[in-house]
Design a protein around this motif. Sequence first.
Motif, mmCIF file in Angstrom:
data_model
loop_
_atom_site.group_PDB
_atom_site.id
_atom_site.type_symbol
_atom_site.label_atom_id
_atom_site.label_comp_id
_atom_site.label_asym_id
_atom_site.label_seq_id
_atom_site.Cartn_x
_atom_site.Cartn_y
_atom_site.Cartn_z
ATOM 1 N N VAL A 105 -18.696 -15.362 45.719
ATOM 2 C CA VAL A 105 -19.377 -14.076 45.806
ATOM 3 C C VAL A 105 -20.279 -13.901 44.587
ATOM 4 N N THR A 106 -21.202 -12.968 44.686
ATOM 5 C CA THR A 106 -22.040 -12.603 43.558
ATOM 6 C C THR A 106 -21.353 -11.475 42.813
ATOM 7 N N LYS A 107 -21.044 -11.708 41.560
ATOM 8 C CA LYS A 107 -20.330 -10.695 40.766
ATOM 9 C C LYS A 107 -21.255 -9.515 40.474
ATOM 10 N N ILE A 108 -20.660 -8.333 40.399
ATOM 11 C CA ILE A 108 -21.385 -7.105 40.091
ATOM 12 C C ILE A 108 -20.911 -6.608 38.725
ATOM 13 N N ALA A 109 -21.848 -6.366 37.818
ATOM 14 C CA ALA A 109 -21.507 -5.901 36.465
ATOM 15 C C ALA A 109 -20.773 -4.563 36.534
ATOM 16 N N ASN A 110 -19.765 -4.411 35.701
ATOM 17 C CA ASN A 110 -18.979 -3.187 35.545
ATOM 18 C C ASN A 110 -18.194 -2.779 36.788
ATOM 19 N N ALA A 111 -18.044 -3.670 37.753
ATOM 20 C CA ALA A 111 -17.220 -3.362 38.924
ATOM 21 C C ALA A 111 -15.751 -3.448 38.520
ATOM 22 N N PRO A 112 -14.880 -2.682 39.186
ATOM 23 C CA PRO A 112 -13.441 -2.820 38.907
ATOM 24 C C PRO A 112 -13.002 -4.265 39.158
ATOM 25 N N THR A 113 -11.941 -4.700 38.492
ATOM 26 C CA THR A 113 -11.503 -6.098 38.605
ATOM 27 C C THR A 113 -11.151 -6.485 40.034
ATOM 28 N N PHE A 114 -10.685 -5.538 40.856
ATOM 29 C CA PHE A 114 -10.298 -5.875 42.223
ATOM 30 C C PHE A 114 -11.500 -6.005 43.155
ATOM 31 N N VAL A 115 -12.688 -5.564 42.725
ATOM 32 C CA VAL A 115 -13.906 -5.804 43.503
ATOM 33 C C VAL A 115 -14.467 -7.133 43.005
ATOM 34 N N LYS A 116 -14.297 -8.169 43.810
ATOM 35 C CA LYS A 116 -14.662 -9.519 43.398
ATOM 36 C C LYS A 116 -16.165 -9.709 43.313
ATOM 37 N N GLY A 117 -16.915 -8.936 44.090
ATOM 38 C CA GLY A 117 -18.364 -9.053 44.113
ATOM 39 C C GLY A 117 -18.871 -8.742 45.501
ATOM 40 N N VAL A 118 -20.053 -9.279 45.819
ATOM 41 C CA VAL A 118 -20.641 -9.053 47.139
ATOM 42 C C VAL A 118 -21.090 -10.396 47.718
ATOM 43 N N LEU A 119 -21.222 -10.418 49.044
ATOM 44 C CA LEU A 119 -21.809 -11.568 49.696
ATOM 45 C C LEU A 119 -22.720 -11.095 50.812
ATOM 46 N N ASN A 120 -23.601 -11.986 51.232
ATOM 47 C CA ASN A 120 -24.549 -11.684 52.290
ATOM 48 C C ASN A 120 -23.955 -12.174 53.601
ATOM 49 N N LEU A 121 -23.628 -11.239 54.493
ATOM 50 C CA LEU A 121 -23.062 -11.572 55.798
ATOM 51 C C LEU A 121 -24.117 -11.265 56.858
ATOM 52 N N ARG A 122 -24.888 -12.281 57.212
ATOM 53 C CA ARG A 122 -25.929 -12.133 58.230
ATOM 54 C C ARG A 122 -26.827 -10.925 57.981
ATOM 55 N N GLY A 123 -27.272 -10.777 56.735
ATOM 56 C CA GLY A 123 -28.197 -9.702 56.388
ATOM 57 C C GLY A 123 -27.556 -8.446 55.836
ATOM 58 N N ASP A 124 -26.229 -8.319 55.938
ATOM 59 C CA ASP A 124 -25.516 -7.169 55.365
ATOM 60 C C ASP A 124 -24.924 -7.574 54.016
ATOM 61 N N ILE A 125 -25.141 -6.766 52.985
ATOM 62 C CA ILE A 125 -24.517 -7.005 51.689
ATOM 63 C C ILE A 125 -23.125 -6.382 51.744
ATOM 64 N N VAL A 126 -22.107 -7.234 51.613
ATOM 65 C CA VAL A 126 -20.721 -6.828 51.843
ATOM 66 C C VAL A 126 -19.910 -6.911 50.555
ATOM 67 N N PRO A 127 -19.344 -5.772 50.096
ATOM 68 C CA PRO A 127 -18.434 -5.837 48.944
ATOM 69 C C PRO A 127 -17.121 -6.512 49.352
ATOM 70 N N ILE A 128 -16.567 -7.303 48.440
ATOM 71 C CA ILE A 128 -15.317 -8.015 48.694
ATOM 72 C C ILE A 128 -14.250 -7.480 47.739
ATOM 73 N N VAL A 129 -13.169 -6.945 48.302
ATOM 74 C CA VAL A 129 -12.073 -6.345 47.542
ATOM 75 C C VAL A 129 -10.842 -7.230 47.679
ATOM 76 N N ASP A 130 -10.234 -7.592 46.560
ATOM 77 C CA ASP A 130 -8.999 -8.366 46.591
ATOM 78 C C ASP A 130 -7.825 -7.390 46.618
ATOM 79 N N LEU A 131 -7.147 -7.310 47.764
ATOM 80 C CA LEU A 131 -6.030 -6.367 47.897
ATOM 81 C C LEU A 131 -4.856 -6.729 47.002
ATOM 82 N N ARG A 132 -4.670 -8.017 46.678
ATOM 83 C CA ARG A 132 -3.584 -8.388 45.757
ATOM 84 C C ARG A 132 -3.805 -7.720 44.407
ATOM 85 N N MET A 133 -5.045 -7.742 43.948
ATOM 86 C CA MET A 133 -5.347 -7.132 42.653
ATOM 87 C C MET A 133 -5.311 -5.609 42.746
#
Length: 168
Positions: A45-73
């Motif tokens: 994923v592409t990391k986002i500055a100052n995001a909480p540690t459980f938000v791993k970053g974002v990825l491009n899913l067929r044109g949608d920018i999707v935030p990725i959250v790690d539920l374990r964290m």
Amino acid sequence: MTKTEGDHSKQSNGVEQEFLSFVLGDENYALDIMSVKEIRGYESVTKIANAPTFVKGVLNLRGDIVPIVDLRMKFNIGQATYDEFTIVIMLNVNDRIVGVVVDAVSDVVKLSAQDILPPPEFGVSFDIRFLRGLATVDEKMVILVNIEALIGSDELGLVDLNATAGQE
């Protein structure tokens, strides 16, 4: 008018709802399957500055920018590791696509309202407002996550519930 036994099971409290069950650490969880868009393997994923540690970053899913959250964290369940077995469940919540990282996807389970017990007031590793309840499936306790409350929560800030409510 008399009701047959089959009609009784279709009453509002007897209607079964489907949940996608998944594993985080040693615990079994589930969420409403109607919010699941797709299940995929973890990719960088592409990391986002100052995001909480459980938000791993974002990825491009067929044109949608999707935030990725790690539920374990997010739920403080052990150390997160990412390998070829790590799973991301893509969810459509409040007209927003969000990915959640889990250890494994288990099964689709059907539960009725009678199967779901209210969440306890203590003894869980995360805020109970994100819990829908608890159920026993195949002799295992399953924690039902209120994914809409979690994704729409102030801590995540991934979905602005007020922004869409005020527009007409």
